[in-house]
Design an enzyme around this catalytic site. Structure first.
Site, mmCIF file in Angstrom:
data_model
loop_
_atom_site.group_PDB
_atom_site.id
_atom_site.type_symbol
_atom_site.label_atom_id
_atom_site.label_comp_id
_atom_site.label_asym_id
_atom_site.label_seq_id
_atom_site.Cartn_x
_atom_site.Cartn_y
_atom_site.Cartn_z
ATOM 1 N N ASP A 1 0.927 -1.211 0.044
ATOM 2 C CA ASP A 1 0.117 0.083 0.010
ATOM 3 C C ASP A 1 0.791 1.261 -0.097
ATOM 4 O OD1 ASP A 1 -1.662 2.152 0.497
ATOM 5 O OD2 ASP A 1 -2.446 1.445 2.490
ATOM 6 N N LYS B 1 2.921 11.253 -3.173
ATOM 7 C CA LYS B 1 1.708 10.613 -3.884
ATOM 8 C C LYS B 1 0.995 11.499 -4.870
ATOM 9 C CE LYS B 1 -1.506 7.136 -3.432
ATOM 10 N NZ LYS B 1 -2.193 5.834 -2.553
ATOM 11 N N GLU C 1 -7.056 0.548 -4.526
ATOM 12 C CA GLU C 1 -7.281 0.468 -3.009
ATOM 13 C C GLU C 1 -8.500 0.097 -2.437
ATOM 14 O OE1 GLU C 1 -5.637 4.366 -2.102
ATOM 15 O OE2 GLU C 1 -3.988 3.763 -2.650
ATOM 16 N N ASP D 1 -13.084 5.420 1.114
ATOM 17 C CA ASP D 1 -11.754 5.303 1.054
ATOM 18 C C ASP D 1 -10.988 6.719 1.237
ATOM 19 O OD1 ASP D 1 -8.722 5.104 1.199
ATOM 20 O OD2 ASP D 1 -8.828 3.576 -0.239
#
Lengths: 177, 619
Positions: B25, B87, B184, B206
């Site tokens: 992850d 990210k 994800e 999420d």
């Protein structure tokens, strides 16, 4: 090249070639076929099998998407019988249908201009019920009366309705943010 | 090979050793690595027992790279060279980063993707992410005691093609074999669904450090089918920190802060946000570089007020996803919460109010994605689990091309199940036209300017004809990673012009190799040895797979075809014995070629078996 690619989409899923279909059976067959060829199953396989899995999985998904949507299924059935629905070129539609289209457009514009999401939702559900009625007619023209010309007109009409529904969806999304 | 073992229980493939595969992850704030060991899925901790690796990388003069907690500790006094939340920059240009002005970095506006100026040179977000991935891979190799076969890397479901490609490039740069890029929320659904034997329609909400995803899945007898997905790839926990940071500036009347002070207050803002999960108010204190002190108290109510618009912003994609899935909030059986930011009480309340039921919070929102990725990695590496399950995911954003007047024509609509391909025919505009420019876009908006430009290429060699006579067929293929390949060819003439394009943000294989050999961690000899090792691993697994296939489906081949394949197999053995990378690769390639037709026949048999099984089960 392979038997799968030469079969039509109905044969692929073991369904009879008609408009009316059992959507649950279609879904189950798709899942079974998709499970057999999904690239995840071949992640540690040789490259040739990986490529093949990608092609087959794409094909199986394409077949499912085509048969699942009544508009695409109708168009596909006509194409199997050599009828081109001429959706891009043939714009001559019955006058009453065109009038109704204009009314729809006005209602959508009105709701959009007054930022009325509820009105748009209501239009959407009314449109969807119109679509279902037209789909039933299309099924009748294809499966019972075999009136292919009439069916082609209905496919073109459905295409119009689908575009309207998309316009409503876009308007709702724009209003929501 | 797993599938064939099901088909023919008596004839199982040769037993192979357990292959080491991990799920990673790669988060905005924290990253994790997990694996399946003796049937149990676990997150791997570092030597101090810590599971999370803060996604923070510090570059020092002299080339030293620090990743994780050690880097995080230094971020306040070395903000320019300590990169956090990288990210958010993956596959993004400088103009995409709205708050670039308030971030303590020295951005370089490079074509394609923004870069960061550090004391150790200019770093691309791909390189920074690769440093995080490398640390996790080393942790896994050390813990598991062996070389990794491959990894599943998770990405936000709403990541576009450029962001996915950048993530895959980072993994390759870190020397990892990417088994799959996995969304994800889908990873979370696998971990949750398999653990709870869930059936029905589930929503995964999420909210990570920098991205927000919503996915709606239908779980039926081991099939995880994503119905729709939506989100915001620039909305996350960081934005809540930023609101608190702005509130601090306003309350303490601060202006023109240095990079150090900015970083310090952002850190304090994050700590305050976390404290408010458990407490009704929290004190924020800091001494700035000019000696001035900040001392404020932030309570739940104020925090709720200053972040309300962010919470509301998450509900828009939720509505869109429900619309696309053609279901209403009442049809949802459960809402799985993922991402550290979903710990905030007012997020949980907003979700509960929207769906009319309390969300499911019985799993660790930080770990569930890595766990799901590990389960998927285990299966993809060829370690068959006990249960058979399958994942059917979708493409999050529509793909299209530019047509006349700066408009976009959609070719593959969002939420199509992948893999998917669609071909469209185009024609020439002028007499004698021999080239055509093609602009590939991703997004929902009508205007080209409002969509993301993925690639632009020119198709040449069209035979000159009158306008409208040429037929150029453009094919979009999206693979199981959600990555796009575009090819085009002219259909009417015997002349065939075709081209394969990679998205403009993607790095070419050469660029990756160059970066690999540039990296200080690899000496030339190591690279050669590594290449040979990789070639032999590939050759071995191809040989095993081919032998197993011959054993199981050998009846699909004529005697001649069988001996032809066996000949190439022998050549492969010889090549392996030669210990020469080039020979091994060539032999592997030949065997791949030689088994192509066989593969096609076996695939057909598999579909037929699957559908036959289907009909028997209906009886």
């Amino acid at each position: 090249m392979t038997t799968e690619f030469s079969q039509d989409f109905f044969q692929l899923f073991g369904l009879s070639r008609r408009f009316a279909l059992d959507s649950q059976q279609l879904e189950q067959s798709w899942r079974a076929a998709a499970a057999a060829v999904h690239p995840d199953r071949y992640a540690s396989s040789p490259d040739a099998e990986k490529r093949m899995a990608l092609m087959q999985a794409t094909h199986v998904n394409e077949a499912y998407q085509t048969l699942k949507s009544p508009l695409r299924r109708g168009r596909y059935l006509l194409s199997l019988q050599g009828v081109d629905t001429q959706e891009e070129t043939n714009t001559s539609m019955p006058l009453d249908f065109l009038m109704a289209q204009m009314e729809w457009r006005e209602s959508i514009e009105e709701a959009r201009d007054s930022s009325d999401v509820d009105a748009l939702e209501a239009l959407s559900s009314r449109l969807r019920s119109d679509k279902r009625a037209l789909e039933a007619e299309l099924g009748n023209a294809l499966d019972s009366t075999a009136d292919l010309d009439a069916a082609a007109v209905m496919v073109r009409k459905l295409r119009f309705l689908e575009k309207l529904d998309q316009e409503i969806g876009d308007a709702i999304e724009t209003l929501l943010g | 090979m797993a599938l064939l073992q099901i088909a023919e229980p008596g004839l199982s493939a040769a037993p192979h050793q357990h292959r080491l595969a991990v799920g990673i992850d790669l988060g905005t704030t924290n990253s994790l690595v997990a694996t399946v060991r003796s049937g149990a899925t676990t997150v791997l901790a570092d030597e101090f027992g810590r599971s999370l690796l803060p996604s923070v990388v510090r570059y020092q003069d002299g080339g030293q790279v620090t990743v994780g907690y050690d880097a995080q500790r230094e971020q306040n006094h070395d903000p320019h060279n300590t990169i956090t939340s990288v990210k958010r920059f993956m596959g993004r240009g400088l103009s995409d980063i709205k708050d670039a002005g308030s971030l303590p970095y020295r951005f370089v506006d490079a074509p394609g993707m923004v870069q960061l100026h550090t004391v150790a040179g200019v770093k691309s977000p791909v390189e920074v992410s690769a440093d995080i991935l490398r640390t996790l891979a080393q942790r896994a190799a050390a813990t598991l005691g062996g070389e990794l076969t491959g990894a599943v890397i998770t990405v936000p479901a709403y990541f576009d093609d450029a962001q996915r490609q950048a993530t895959k490039d980072a993994a390759r740069l870190a020397g990892l074999t990417v088994l799959r890029l996995l969304n994800e929320p889908t990873a979370a659904a696998i971990a949750y669904g398999l653990d709870n034997g869930a059936e029905g329609t589930y929503v995964v909400y999420d909210l990570g450090g920098g991205t927000f995803d919503i996915s709606i899945l239908k779980l039926t007898r081991g099939v995880f089918e994503v119905l729709s997905t939506s989100g915001d790839s620039a909305l996350g926990g960081d934005d809540f920190d930023h609101r608190v940071y702005c509130w601090i500036l306003e309350q303490a009347d601060l202006h023109g802060l240095s990079a150090q002070d900015t970083r310090l207050l952002l850190t304090r803002a994050r700590e305050a946000k976390e404290a408010l999960t458990e407490h009704s108010d929290t004190r924020i204190t800091a001494i700035l570089s000019d000696g001035n002190a900040v001392d404020l108290t932030l309570d739940q109510d104020t925090f709720r007020q200053i972040t309300k618009t962010l919470v509301d912003k998450t509900l828009l994609p939720v509505r869109k996803a429900l619309r696309d899935a053609d279901i209403s909030a009442g049809d949802v059986k459960g809402v799985v919460m993922v991402g550290g930011a979903t710990r905030m009480p007012h997020i949980q309340k907003a979700v509960a109010d929207f769906f009319g039921q309390p969300p499911l919070t019985n799993l660790d929102p930080d770990k569930v994605v890595a766990l799901g990725a590990a389960i998927q990695a285990n299966v993809l590496a060829g370690n068959k689990g006990e249960d058979e399950w399958l994942l059917l995911d979708v493409i999050p954003l529509s793909l299209g091309i530019e047509t006349m007047g700066g408009l976009t024509e959609k070719i593959i609509p969002r939420n199509s199940t992948i893999p998917v391909a669609r071909a469209q025919e185009f024609t020439t505009f002028k007499d004698g036209q021999t080239a055509m420019s093609i602009h590939v876009l991703q997004g929902e908006r009508e205007l080209v300017a409002d969509c993301r430009s993925l690639a632009q290429f020119v198709l040449r060699g069209i035979p000159p004809m009158v306008a409208g006579a040429a037929r150029i067929r453009i094919t979009f293929q999206v693979d199981a990673d959600g990555l796009l390949a575009v090819s085009a060819r002219e259909m009417t003439s015997g002349v065939e012009a075709s081209i394969e394009v990679k998205p403009s943000y993607g790095l070419s294989d050469d660029a990756i190799s160059q970066m690999l050999s540039d990296s200080l961690a690899h000496v030339q000899d190591d690279i050669e040895a590594r290449k040979l090792r990789e070639a032999i691993v590939d050759a071995d697994s191809l040989r095993d797979a081919t032998l197993a296939a011959l054993r199981i489906d050998g009846d699909l081949l004529t005697a001649e075809e069988t001996s032809a394949i066996q000949l190439v197999l022998q050549q492969l053995e010889q090549a392996i014995a030669s210990q020469t990378t080039l020979q091994v690769n060539q032999a592997t390639h030949r065997l791949n070629k030689a088994t192509e037709d066989f593969a096609a026949r076996r695939m057909d048999r598999n579909i037929q078996r699957a559908l036959k099984g289907q009909k028997i089960s209906e009886l």
